[in-house]
Scaffold this active site. Structure first.
Site, short mmCIF file in Angstrom:
data_model
loop_
_atom_site.label_atom_id
_atom_site.label_comp_id
_atom_site.label_asym_id
_atom_site.label_seq_id
_atom_site.Cartn_x
_atom_site.Cartn_y
_atom_site.Cartn_z
N ASP A 62 35.27 7.10 -37.64
CA ASP A 62 35.12 6.65 -36.26
C ASP A 62 33.80 7.14 -35.67
OD1 ASP A 62 37.73 5.48 -36.33
OD2 ASP A 62 38.58 7.47 -36.06
N HIS A 67 43.40 8.10 -34.70
CA HIS A 67 42.71 7.15 -35.58
C HIS A 67 43.48 5.84 -35.70
CE1 HIS A 67 40.12 5.59 -38.64
NE2 HIS A 67 41.14 5.41 -39.45
N1 NAI Z 1 41.26 7.94 -42.28
C1 NAI Z 1 40.48 6.90 -42.33
O1 NAI Z 1 39.51 6.79 -41.56
C2 NAI Z 1 40.72 5.80 -43.31
C3 NAI Z 1 41.89 5.77 -44.03
N2 NAI Z 1 42.10 4.80 -44.96
C4 NAI Z 1 43.36 4.83 -45.69
O2 NAI Z 1 43.15 5.42 -46.98
C5 NAI Z 1 44.19 4.98 -47.86
C6 NAI Z 1 43.61 4.54 -49.20
O3 NAI Z 1 42.80 3.40 -49.04
P1 NAI Z 1 42.10 2.70 -50.31
O4 NAI Z 1 41.43 3.71 -51.15
O5 NAI Z 1 41.32 1.57 -49.79
O6 NAI Z 1 43.38 2.15 -51.09
P2 NAI Z 1 43.52 1.78 -52.64
O7 NAI Z 1 44.76 1.02 -52.81
O8 NAI Z 1 42.25 1.19 -53.14
O9 NAI Z 1 43.66 3.21 -53.33
C7 NAI Z 1 44.77 4.03 -53.11
C8 NAI Z 1 45.01 4.85 -54.35
O10 NAI Z 1 46.13 5.69 -54.09
C9 NAI Z 1 46.86 5.76 -55.30
N3 NAI Z 1 48.22 6.22 -55.07
C10 NAI Z 1 49.31 5.51 -54.66
N4 NAI Z 1 50.39 6.31 -54.66
C11 NAI Z 1 49.97 7.53 -55.05
C12 NAI Z 1 50.61 8.78 -55.24
N5 NAI Z 1 51.92 8.94 -55.03
N6 NAI Z 1 49.88 9.82 -55.67
C13 NAI Z 1 48.55 9.69 -55.88
N7 NAI Z 1 47.88 8.53 -55.73
C14 NAI Z 1 48.59 7.48 -55.32
C15 NAI Z 1 46.80 4.35 -55.86
O11 NAI Z 1 47.13 4.34 -57.24
C16 NAI Z 1 45.35 3.98 -55.58
O12 NAI Z 1 44.52 4.30 -56.67
C17 NAI Z 1 44.93 3.88 -47.11
O13 NAI Z 1 46.11 4.41 -46.57
C18 NAI Z 1 43.96 3.49 -46.02
O14 NAI Z 1 44.60 2.93 -44.91
C19 NAI Z 1 41.16 3.84 -45.22
C20 NAI Z 1 39.98 3.83 -44.52
C21 NAI Z 1 39.69 4.77 -43.47
O1 OAA Z 2 41.41 -0.01 -40.72
C1 OAA Z 2 42.02 0.45 -41.70
O2 OAA Z 2 43.14 0.09 -42.07
C2 OAA Z 2 41.36 1.53 -42.47
C3 OAA Z 2 40.84 2.53 -41.53
O3 OAA Z 2 41.54 3.41 -41.09
C4 OAA Z 2 39.49 2.35 -41.00
O4 OAA Z 2 38.69 1.59 -41.58
O5 OAA Z 2 39.19 2.96 -39.97
#
Ligand code: NAI
Ligand code: OAA
Length: 355
Positions: free
Chosen positions: A192, A219
């Site tokens: 953010d 967030h």
């Molecule tokens: N805090 C923030 O600002 C942001 C948070 N996110 C969040 O981050 C998370 C991941 O996003 P991406 O990497 O794009 O998703 P993705 O689907 O590409 O990767 C997620 C990974 O987590 C793994 N996974 C699933 N269950 C698991 C478990 N029990 N133990 C270990 N690994 C496990 C999957 O196998 C996969 O490799 C989502 O919840 C997303 O919403 C995404 C962007 C910003």
């Molecule tokens: O928007 C989403 O789902 C992933 C996220 O948290 C971000 O990009 O800020």
């Protein structure tokens, strides 16, 4: 068909070479490699949970080039052998080890100084972050139970959405295990701030590296509250600019989700943001002075038990939580909206563990 002894020996040699801990073909039980961090620079031990995902892969790459990291553990339920083999070829100091599946979670976590969690499902167009709760709440619970058991003193950077609920979930898991230290649990809201710096710099026509926008609250949507009255360097905006910037910062995640059109949410900018925040945590752990970042933490800044504000990072994690500072009328109204939504998301996380 049973694999030949030769195949297993070859896999064992590759595994030892890569410092990975994958089961050999045909083996269900896991053997712990006694691989040492040979030649590794002195530094911190960092685990990435969800390392094979969209965020996880780029983040792992960025942690591999961080000179403060001596050992990097990559854990996921799929694909860690490939990601680990790939990243381990980079000629930087950190020694990389891979861990695959729940049975190896404890090995992945033991001895870690910092655990970064981007594990879980991302959004598709039309979904809110809260729609991810059903799946991600359970994933975060399991991973935090592992942390409580194997590295209860580690700093935890929680990325998995909905952060407004997953951080309270993690806190409840740690409380239940009797290891909760609120200073060590940090929800990652850096993206953010990164977005706010970029969008504000565009409006001001300056280099984003010269801009610092505090973003407080939480967030998700209206809980993301940029404090444009406190931008550094001091800047003034028209009412239209304030409305445009606030809306764009609050909906930056959705902007990426829609542009990716079903292929997930922000991964590259998030990996950058997570690496930036993790580096700040490591510099704090090292004892550097004056490390200040925004993060969603246990807080007494408002009446809510968790809130994102600027925090000072030190050897113990979030050692000091800064107050909100003077808000203008627009920001005060935004704060009320943010608190209302945040209260429900925090309660949902707490109830998930307590009930
Ligand atoms: N805090 C923030 O600002 C942001 C948070 N996110 C969040 O981050 C998370 C991941 O996003 P991406 O990497 O794009 O998703 P993705 O689907 O590409 O990767 C997620 C990974 O987590 C793994 N996974 C699933 N269950 C698991 C478990 N029990 N133990 C270990 N690994 C496990 C999957 O196998 C996969 O490799 C989502 O919840 C997303 O919403 C995404 C962007 C910003
Ligand atoms: O928007 C989403 O789902 C992933 C996220 O948290 C971000 O990009 O800020």
């Amino acid at each position: 068909m049973q694999p030949s002894a030769e195949v297993n020996q070859r896999l064992a040699r590759i595994s030892a070479h890569l410092c990975t801990e994958f089961p050999r073909v045909g083996e269900s039980s896991l053997t712990q490699s006694n691989c040492r961090a040979k030649g590794g620079a002195p530094g911190f031990k960092v685990a990435v949970l969800g390392a094979a995902g969209g965020i996880g892969q780029s983040l792992s790459l960025l942690m591999k080039i961080n000179p403060l990291v001596s050992v990097l553990h990559l854990y996921d339920v799929v694909n860690t052998p490939g990601v680990t083999a790939d990243i381990s070829h980079m000629d930087t100091g950190a020694v990389v080890r891979g861990f695959l599946g729940q049975a190896q979670l404890e090995h992945a976590l033991t001895g870690m100084d910092l655990v970064i969690i981007p594990a879980g499902v991302p959004r598709k167009p039309g979904m809110t972050r809260d729609d991810l709760f059903k799946i991600n709440a359970g994933i975060v619970r399991t991973l935090c139970e592992g942390i409580a058991k194997c590295c209860p003193h580690a700093i935890v950077n929680l990325i998995s959405n909905p952060v407004n609920s997953t951080v309270p979930i993690a806190a409840e898991v740690f409380k239940k295990a009797g290891v909760y230290d609120p200073k060590r649990l940090l929800g990652v809201t850096t993206l953010d701030v990164v977005r706010a710096n970029t969008f504000v710099a565009e409006v001001l026509g300056v280099d984003p590296r010269e801009v610092n926008v505090p973003v407080v609250g939480g967030h998700a949507g209206v809980t993301i509250l940029p404090l444009l009255s406190q931008v550094k360097p001091p800047s003034s905006f028209t009412a239209e600019e304030i409305s445009y910037l606030t809306d764009r910062i609050q909906n930056g995640g959705t902007e990426v989700v829609e542009a990716k059109a079903g292929a997930g949410s922000a991964t590259l900018s998030m990996a950058y943001a997570a690496a930036k925040f993790a580096d700040a945590c490591l510099r704090g752990l090292r004892g550097d002075a004056g490390i200040v970042e925004c993060s969603f933490v246990a807080s007494q800044v408002t009446e809510l038990p968790f809130f994102a504000t600027r925090v000072r990072l030190g050897r113990g994690g979030a050692e000091e939580i800064f107050p909100l500072g003077p808000l203008n009328e627009y920001e005060r109204a935004g704060l009320e909206k943010a608190k209302k939504e945040l209260a429900g998301s925090i309660d949902k996380g707490v109830s998930f563990i307590r009930n």
